[in-house]
Design a protein around this motif. Structure first.
Motif, PDB file in Angstrom:
ATOM      1  N   MET A 139       0.816  -1.218   0.000  1.00  0.00           N
ATOM      2  CA  MET A 139       0.000   0.000   0.000  1.00  0.00           C
ATOM      3  C   MET A 139       0.850   1.269   0.000  1.00  0.00           C
ATOM      4  N   LYS A 140       2.184   1.119  -0.144  1.00  0.00           N
ATOM      5  CA  LYS A 140       3.024   2.303  -0.348  1.00  0.00           C
ATOM      6  C   LYS A 140       3.520   2.387  -1.786  1.00  0.00           C
ATOM      7  N   MET A 141       3.167   1.367  -2.585  1.00  0.00           N
ATOM      8  CA  MET A 141       3.695   1.337  -3.958  1.00  0.00           C
ATOM      9  C   MET A 141       3.110   2.480  -4.778  1.00  0.00           C
ATOM     10  N   PRO A 142       3.893   3.002  -5.729  1.00  0.00           N
ATOM     11  CA  PRO A 142       3.334   3.985  -6.651  1.00  0.00           C
ATOM     12  C   PRO A 142       2.136   3.382  -7.394  1.00  0.00           C
ATOM     13  N   LEU A 143       1.169   4.220  -7.750  1.00  0.00           N
ATOM     14  CA  LEU A 143      -0.052   3.689  -8.360  1.00  0.00           C
ATOM     15  C   LEU A 143       0.215   3.038  -9.712  1.00  0.00           C
ATOM     16  N   PHE A 144       1.256   3.519 -10.422  1.00  0.00           N
ATOM     17  CA  PHE A 144       1.571   2.882 -11.703  1.00  0.00           C
ATOM     18  C   PHE A 144       1.896   1.409 -11.503  1.00  0.00           C
ATOM     19  N   VAL A 145       2.618   1.092 -10.416  1.00  0.00           N
ATOM     20  CA  VAL A 145       2.967  -0.299 -10.131  1.00  0.00           C
ATOM     21  C   VAL A 145       1.723  -1.093  -9.770  1.00  0.00           C
ATOM     22  N   TRP A 146       0.854  -0.479  -8.987  1.00  0.00           N
ATOM     23  CA  TRP A 146      -0.401  -1.153  -8.618  1.00  0.00           C
ATOM     24  C   TRP A 146      -1.230  -1.498  -9.853  1.00  0.00           C
ATOM     25  N   THR A 147      -1.393  -0.519 -10.745  1.00  0.00           N
ATOM     26  CA  THR A 147      -2.241  -0.783 -11.912  1.00  0.00           C
ATOM     27  C   THR A 147      -1.612  -1.869 -12.776  1.00  0.00           C
ATOM     28  N   TRP A 148      -0.269  -1.881 -12.864  1.00  0.00           N
ATOM     29  CA  TRP A 148       0.358  -2.932 -13.673  1.00  0.00           C
ATOM     30  C   TRP A 148       0.242  -4.304 -13.008  1.00  0.00           C
ATOM     31  N   LEU A 149       0.303  -4.328 -11.671  1.00  0.00           N
ATOM     32  CA  LEU A 149       0.141  -5.617 -10.974  1.00  0.00           C
ATOM     33  C   LEU A 149      -1.223  -6.212 -11.327  1.00  0.00           C
ATOM     34  N   ILE A 150      -2.253  -5.376 -11.264  1.00  0.00           N
ATOM     35  CA  ILE A 150      -3.611  -5.860 -11.547  1.00  0.00           C
ATOM     36  C   ILE A 150      -3.754  -6.205 -13.025  1.00  0.00           C
TER      37      ILE A 150
END
Lengths: 528, 180
Positions: A195-206
């Motif tokens: 939950m500290k990851m940049p949102l770009f990383v989050w969207t790519w994970l999903i």
């Protein structure tokens, strides 16, 4: 690049001499090299598929048939779609992921560098198969990018080549996704919680999870097409007891999540850029993560809204209609958060920010026309008209492609060490945003008036709007040469970029020098 | 970390293969859903619906079966009588057995009682349309599909459908003529 390669030459862990020239790029396992390769491939393909789009628009400048044979016109619409999706948007996002995910996580490289090399280098093979099919007897595939049987079962040799190309591109994305998921879950710097990851990383994970879940289904569907064509099976061949409508169900089970694969990384890029230039942290970070996950989950239960006209019971139409509309809720959360991030921010309008703001406005228009199309009774009227063309170009051109432009301008100084020309960047932005709206906005009216898509001719009353669209297409298309010039100029030279590049930039990638050294974060940084 | 990566790789490859299989599993799944919900019932829609049924009237149909005495067959209807509405599509079956030790070709000839009912008795499918070849000892169930024309006169309450099987290879024995 030569000084970078030279610096790398000294960085020796008992390897043999590093290859140079073409072999250096062919054998590279470095995430930055591979990221660049993906982006260069996407750029070349953008011009190839863009040229096809201009041929389509040139033919549609006047009613009647003037420039191309109708069958070739069908080949152009089909290949334009296939290449823009699988050869431009997806590889470009993979390029961003390769460059940025390790930098943003404080990881030294991707988890599986050798597989990363393979994931990229099978892509040009697929690209060659697709382009070569234009020169085969019967020409390239002409049955639409959705590959529906029975047309796709009946075509010539190029249909087999295209199926093979889709297999290869699917394999490439699956390998890329496995790499990205493993890197994100296993290789974050100490203290960098999810939950500290940049949102770009989050969207790519999903996105990577979506790819793993749906690309194999597409592979299965095209395998069934291949065996129907060559090995006497009857999955979709009605003459043998098969069902062509079943293909549409299997295909859209893949292809609806696919449209989110094409837009979630765009959400990520924009969520990095807007806080930078609004000089405020992203509003509602946690809700952004949950909204992205909700969109991904909902994407699996809405596929049949692409096929309201096949003859579904009312109950099914209602289910797919309402579940589709439900997606507007998490998407609305995202748009709200971007606007709230800008609210009372100290905004400046550099080129990446301009593209990001255009993204928020224009993607929302595309989202609204999507809501209109989600209404089953309206969709039956608008199905396969230019309204649909207008809708998906608003979400894919001013959505996905504009986010890619925004991301390139945003990170190009970090990649090359040089600032791009802000003046030229702004010219590119305004020409693109004006051109894009001139092409695609009239298409809404054409669709509402009943002009069908994928037809090289049209009724006289559609002439004016088509001429406006064609003029816009040539403005939009040729202004991309300016983009090419800006990128090449920035690679060659320009004002020196600082490590931080942008005053409001936050995140690990801005802690390394510009250009980012060949190897970064060999010892992991610690996040407090 | 390399160990963790390898474990993750295995999991993701298994997930990929499972989803590839899922694509194919959608084929039987699709047909099952269509069957259970009746969504894709294209066959039924194409069948011509009979909208001419007159439920206010009932007619008794008697089924009768005979075999010409040169033919060593056993022949009987499955039901003896049945009540139908004019216009209703009805299917009944007859059972025939060849009791001899050699194959024989026979043909059934229908007749109606009263004879004027013949004009209203519409046979859509009948074993009497073609010669029937029965192997030695073979038993066969044979359908008759018919509609009693709604135009049938209202005082007709009972119709008899009678079949007689003849050996197509032999001279039929008629009336009181002697065998042979």
């Amino acid at each position: 690049m030569s000084d970078v390669a030279h610096a790398h030459g000294h960085d020796d862990h008992g390897h043999h001499a590093h290859p140079t020239g073409f072999m250096r790029w062919l054998t590279t396992t470095n995430h930055k090299d591979i990221g660049s390769l993906y982006l260069i491939f996407a750029l070349i393909m953008l011009f190839a598929a863009g040229a096809m789009a201009l041929m389509i628009r040139a033919e549609l400048f006047k009613p009647g048939l003037q420039l191309v044979h109708p069958d070739f016109f069908n080949q152009l619409t089909t290949m334009h779609g296939l290449i823009m999706i699988f050869g431009v948007i997806m590889p470009a996002f993979s390029g961003f992921a390769n460059w940025q995910v390790p930098l943003m996580l404080g990881a030294p490289d991707m988890a599986f560098p050798r597989m990363n090399n393979w994931a990229f280098w099978i892509l040009p093979v697929a690209g060659l198969l697709l382009m070569a099919s234009f020169f085969l007897p019967g020409g390239a595939v002409a049955g639409g990018w959705t590959m529906y049987p029975p047309l796709f079962i009946q075509g010539g040799i190029s249909y087999d080549l295209t199926i093979l190309a889709v297999h290869i591109m699917g394999l490439s994305s699956i390998m890329g996704s496995i790499n990205i998921i493993t890197t994100i879950l296993n290789m974050r710097a100490p203290g960098l919680t999810l939950m500290k990851m940049p949102l770009f990383v989050w969207t790519w994970l999903i996105t990577a999870y979506l790819l793993i879940a749906t690309m194999p289904v597409l592979a299965g569907a095209v395998t069934m097409l291949l065996t129907d064509r060559n090995f006497g099976t009857h999955f979709f061949n009605a003459a043998g007891g098969g069902d062509p409508v079943m293909f549409q169900h299997i295909f859209w089970f893949f292809a609806h999540p696919e449209v989110y694969i094409l837009i979630l990384p765009a959400f990520g890029i924009v969520s990095q850029i807007i806080p930078t230039f609004a000089r405020k942290p992203l509003f509602g970070y946690a809700s952004m993560v949950y909204a992205t996950a909700s969109i991904a989950i909902l994407s699996f239960i809405v596929w049949a809204h692409h096929m309201f006209t096949v003859g579904m019971p009312v109950a099914a139409q209602l289910f797919f209609m309402f579940s589709t509309m439900l997606i507007a809720v998490p998407t609305g959360v995202k748009v709200f958060n971007w606007v709230a991030t800008m609210w009372r921010g100290s905004m400046t309008f550099e080129t990446p920010m301009l593209f990001a703001i255009a993204f928020v406005c224009l993607f929302t228009i595309g989202g609204f026309s999507g809501l209109v199309l989600a209404i089953a009774p309206v969709d039956i009227q608008l199905h396969d008209t230019y309204y649909v063309v207008a809708h998906f170009h608003y979400v894919l051109v001013s959505g996905a492609l504009f986010s890619i432009f925004a991301g390139v301008y945003y990170w190009l100084p970090k990649w090359t060490g040089h600032m791009y020309s802000e003046t030229l960047g702004k010219w590119h932005f305004w020409l693109s945003v004006i051109g894009m709206n001139i092409v695609f906005f009239p298409m809404h009216f054409l669709g509402l008036a009943g002009m069908p898509r994928r037809i090289p001719d049209y009724a006289l009353q559609f002439t004016e709007f088509n001429q406006i669209a064609t003029v816009g297409a040539f403005i939009f298309g040729f202004s991309q040469l300016l983009f090419l010039a800006i990128v090449l100029k920035t690679i060659k030279g320009g004002a020196k970029a600082t490590s931080k590049v942008w005053e409001g930039a936050e995140g690990l990638e801005w802690t390394v020098p510009s250009p980012a050294p060949y190897h970064t974060f060999e010892t992991a940084p610690v996040i407090k | 970390m390399a160990d963790g990566n390898a474990k993750m790789l295995t999991k993701l490859v298994v997930a990929t293969l499972a989803m590839f299989g899922f694509g194919f599993a959608m084929v039987p799944f699709y047909y099952k859903i269509c069957e259970v919900t009746g969504i894709n019932a294209g066959d039924e829609q194409t069948l011509v619906r009979n909208t001419q049924v007159d439920p206010s009237r009932s007619v008794t149909i008697q089924f009768d079966a005979n075999v010409n005495e040169t033919l060593p067959w056993r022949f009987k209807p499955e039901v003896r009588t049945m009540t139908v509405h004019p216009g209703q599509l009805v299917q009944v079956e007859y059972v025939v057995t060849n009791t001899s030790a050699h194959p024989i070709v026979g043909q059934a000839v229908p007749s109606y009682g009263p004879a004027r009912a013949a004009a209203f008795f519409k046979k859509i499918e009948c074993f009497c349309f073609t010669p029937q070849t029965l192997a030695a000892g073979e038993t066969r169930r044979m359908p008759v599909m018919f509609v009693l024309d709604p135009a049938v006169e209202s005082e007709l309450h009972t119709v008899t459908l009678s079949y007689t099987f003849f050996d197509t290879d032999k001279q039929a024995v008629t009336g009181t003529a002697k065998r042979g």
